[in-house]
Design a protein around this motif. Structure first.
Motif, PDB file in Angstrom:
ATOM      1  N   THR A   1     -20.157  -8.196  21.643  1.00 30.56           N
ATOM      2  CA  THR A   1     -18.858  -8.068  20.994  1.00 30.56           C
ATOM      3  C   THR A   1     -18.613  -6.623  20.575  1.00 30.56           C
ATOM      4  OG1 THR A   1     -19.773  -8.511  18.812  1.00 30.56           O
ATOM      5  CG2 THR A   1     -19.063 -10.424  20.096  1.00 30.56           C
ATOM      6  N   ASP A   2     -17.368  -6.342  20.227  1.00 31.79           N
ATOM      7  CA  ASP A   2     -17.028  -5.010  19.743  1.00 31.79           C
ATOM      8  C   ASP A   2     -17.756  -4.697  18.439  1.00 31.79           C
ATOM      9  OD1 ASP A   2     -15.390  -4.589  21.890  1.00 31.79           O
ATOM     10  OD2 ASP A   2     -13.542  -5.100  20.821  1.00 31.79           O
ATOM     11  N   ALA A   3     -17.899  -5.685  17.588  1.00 34.54           N
ATOM     12  CA  ALA A   3     -18.597  -5.464  16.318  1.00 34.54           C
ATOM     13  C   ALA A   3     -20.055  -5.090  16.559  1.00 34.54           C
ATOM     14  CB  ALA A   3     -18.510  -6.716  15.448  1.00 34.54           C
ATOM     15  N   ALA A   4     -20.699  -5.744  17.516  1.00 36.18           N
ATOM     16  CA  ALA A   4     -22.092  -5.408  17.829  1.00 36.18           C
ATOM     17  C   ALA A   4     -22.203  -3.987  18.372  1.00 36.18           C
ATOM     18  CB  ALA A   4     -22.661  -6.406  18.828  1.00 36.18           C
TER      19      ALA A   4
ATOM     20  N   PHE B   1     -24.169  -0.813  16.819  1.00 39.88           N
ATOM     21  CA  PHE B   1     -25.093  -0.014  17.628  1.00 39.88           C
ATOM     22  C   PHE B   1     -24.763   1.473  17.509  1.00 39.88           C
ATOM     23  CE2 PHE B   1     -26.243   1.871  21.789  1.00 39.88           C
ATOM     24  CZ  PHE B   1     -27.623   1.801  21.634  1.00 39.88           C
ATOM     25  N   VAL B   2     -23.486   1.802  17.539  1.00 40.21           N
ATOM     26  CA  VAL B   2     -23.079   3.203  17.369  1.00 40.21           C
ATOM     27  C   VAL B   2     -23.531   3.718  16.001  1.00 40.21           C
ATOM     28  CG1 VAL B   2     -21.063   4.704  17.080  1.00 40.21           C
ATOM     29  CG2 VAL B   2     -21.162   3.105  19.000  1.00 40.21           C
ATOM     30  N   ALA B   3     -23.353   2.912  14.963  1.00 43.60           N
ATOM     31  CA  ALA B   3     -23.785   3.320  13.620  1.00 43.60           C
ATOM     32  C   ALA B   3     -25.300   3.537  13.583  1.00 43.60           C
ATOM     33  CB  ALA B   3     -23.370   2.270  12.590  1.00 43.60           C
ATOM     34  N   ALA B   4     -26.044   2.645  14.222  1.00 39.41           N
ATOM     35  CA  ALA B   4     -27.501   2.786  14.241  1.00 39.41           C
ATOM     36  C   ALA B   4     -27.916   4.061  14.963  1.00 39.41           C
ATOM     37  CB  ALA B   4     -28.139   1.571  14.911  1.00 39.41           C
TER      38      ALA B   4
ATOM     39  N   VAL C   1     -27.203   7.103  12.734  1.00 34.31           N
ATOM     40  CA  VAL C   1     -28.171   7.239  11.638  1.00 34.31           C
ATOM     41  C   VAL C   1     -29.514   7.731  12.187  1.00 34.31           C
ATOM     42  CG1 VAL C   1     -29.467   5.978   9.871  1.00 34.31           C
ATOM     43  CG2 VAL C   1     -27.039   5.552  10.166  1.00 34.31           C
ATOM     44  N   LEU C   2     -29.916   7.209  13.354  1.00 32.20           N
ATOM     45  CA  LEU C   2     -31.170   7.668  13.955  1.00 32.20           C
ATOM     46  C   LEU C   2     -31.074   9.130  14.400  1.00 32.20           C
ATOM     47  CD1 LEU C   2     -32.172   4.473  15.946  1.00 32.20           C
ATOM     48  CD2 LEU C   2     -33.373   5.463  13.990  1.00 32.20           C
ATOM     49  N   LEU C   3     -29.915   9.546  14.879  1.00 31.99           N
ATOM     50  CA  LEU C   3     -29.739  10.957  15.226  1.00 31.99           C
ATOM     51  C   LEU C   3     -29.809  11.842  13.982  1.00 31.99           C
ATOM     52  CD1 LEU C   3     -26.983  10.946  17.988  1.00 31.99           C
ATOM     53  CD2 LEU C   3     -29.359  11.668  18.206  1.00 31.99           C
ATOM     54  N   ALA C   4     -29.234  11.379  12.874  1.00 29.89           N
ATOM     55  CA  ALA C   4     -29.336  12.136  11.622  1.00 29.89           C
ATOM     56  C   ALA C   4     -30.798  12.244  11.189  1.00 29.89           C
ATOM     57  CB  ALA C   4     -28.495  11.466  10.530  1.00 29.89           C
ATOM     58  N   SER C   5     -31.542  11.159  11.336  1.00 28.76           N
ATOM     59  CA  SER C   5     -32.962  11.183  11.012  1.00 28.76           C
ATOM     60  C   SER C   5     -33.719  12.150  11.917  1.00 28.76           C
ATOM     61  CB  SER C   5     -33.551   9.774  11.140  1.00 28.76           C
ATOM     62  OG  SER C   5     -34.942   9.796  10.959  1.00 28.76           O
ATOM     63  N   LEU C   6     -33.354  12.180  13.179  1.00 32.16           N
ATOM     64  CA  LEU C   6     -33.982  13.089  14.127  1.00 32.16           C
ATOM     65  C   LEU C   6     -33.728  14.546  13.741  1.00 32.16           C
ATOM     66  CD1 LEU C   6     -35.120  13.095  17.319  1.00 32.16           C
ATOM     67  CD2 LEU C   6     -32.868  14.048  17.607  1.00 32.16           C
ATOM     68  N   ILE C   7     -32.497  14.865  13.362  1.00 32.52           N
ATOM     69  CA  ILE C   7     -32.162  16.235  12.977  1.00 32.52           C
ATOM     70  C   ILE C   7     -32.901  16.640  11.707  1.00 32.52           C
ATOM     71  CG2 ILE C   7     -30.261  17.680  12.137  1.00 32.52           C
ATOM     72  CD1 ILE C   7     -28.458  16.070  14.125  1.00 32.52           C
TER      73      ILE C   7
ATOM     74  N   VAL D   1     -30.470  -1.407  11.063  1.00 37.20           N
ATOM     75  CA  VAL D   1     -29.175  -1.684  11.697  1.00 37.20           C
ATOM     76  C   VAL D   1     -29.364  -1.981  13.186  1.00 37.20           C
ATOM     77  CG1 VAL D   1     -26.896  -0.735  12.229  1.00 37.20           C
ATOM     78  CG2 VAL D   1     -27.924  -0.323  10.005  1.00 37.20           C
ATOM     79  N   LEU D   2     -30.255  -1.255  13.841  1.00 35.98           N
ATOM     80  CA  LEU D   2     -30.504  -1.474  15.268  1.00 35.98           C
ATOM     81  C   LEU D   2     -31.082  -2.868  15.521  1.00 35.98           C
ATOM     82  CD1 LEU D   2     -30.430  -0.055  18.044  1.00 35.98           C
ATOM     83  CD2 LEU D   2     -32.788   0.624  17.623  1.00 35.98           C
ATOM     84  N   LEU D   3     -32.025  -3.286  14.704  1.00 37.04           N
ATOM     85  CA  LEU D   3     -32.607  -4.625  14.869  1.00 37.04           C
ATOM     86  C   LEU D   3     -31.604  -5.718  14.522  1.00 37.04           C
ATOM     87  CD1 LEU D   3     -36.190  -3.994  13.491  1.00 37.04           C
ATOM     88  CD2 LEU D   3     -35.504  -4.322  15.863  1.00 37.04           C
TER      89      LEU D   3
END
Length: 121
Positions: free
Chosen positions: A42-45, A49-52, A55-61, A92-94
Motif C-alpha cells: 500500500t501507499d502507507a507501507a 519505508f521511505v521514513a525508515a 532515518v537510517l540515512l541520518a544514522s549513517l551520516i 520502522v523498517l520492521l
C-alpha cells in the motif's frame, strides 16, 4: 616512527565504522525485501519505508561523523545518537515489513483459469 597523534585513539572509531556498515546493510535489506516479496504494497507501507530509509540515512551520516571525530568522549556521544537513530529506523523498517505480510491480495486471474478435473458447465 608511525605513532598516532596524542589526541587520536588507535582504534580510530572502529565501533562507528561498524555502525556505518550496519546502516548500509539495513538499507540494502529493506530494498531487497520489498523487491523480493510478492504481496500488495500500500501507499502507507511505502511511505513508512521511505521514513525508515531517511532515518537510517541520518544514522549513517551521524556515524560517518563519529568516525571523523578525534575526541573520544565526543565520538561516544555522536555514536550514541547514531545508534538511537539506527534503532528507530530499524523499528520502522520492521514494522513496514510486517505490515506488508499482513495484507491479503486478490488474485483476479484465478476466476478465469480452470483447474484440472473441474469443468465449468
Amino acid at each position: 616512527m608511525n605513532e598516532p597523534e596524542p589526541t587520536e585513539r588507535p582504534d580510530g572509531g572502529r565501533a562507528a565504522r561498524a555502525l556505518v556498515n550496519w546502516n548500509l546493510a539495513a538499507i540494502g535489506a529493506g530494498f531487497g525485501w520489498f523487491a523480493y516479496i510478492d504481496a500488495p504494497i500500500t501507499d502507507a507501507a511505502m511511505w513508512l519505508f521511505v521514513a525508515a530509509v531517511l532515518v537510517l540515512l541520518a544514522s549513517l551520516i551521524v556515524a560517518l561523523a563519529a568516525t571523523e571525530t578525534v575526541s573520544p568522549p565526543r565520538r561516544a556521544r555522536v555514536r550514541r545518537v547514531s545508534l538511537l537513530l539506527f534503532v528507530a529506523g530499524m523499528t520502522v523498517l520492521l514494522a513496514t515489513a510486517t505490515a506488508t505480510l499482513n495484507l491479503k491480495g486478490t488474485d483476479s486471474d484465478a476466476d478465469d483459469t480452470p483447474t484440472a478435473g473441474v469443468s465449468r458447465t
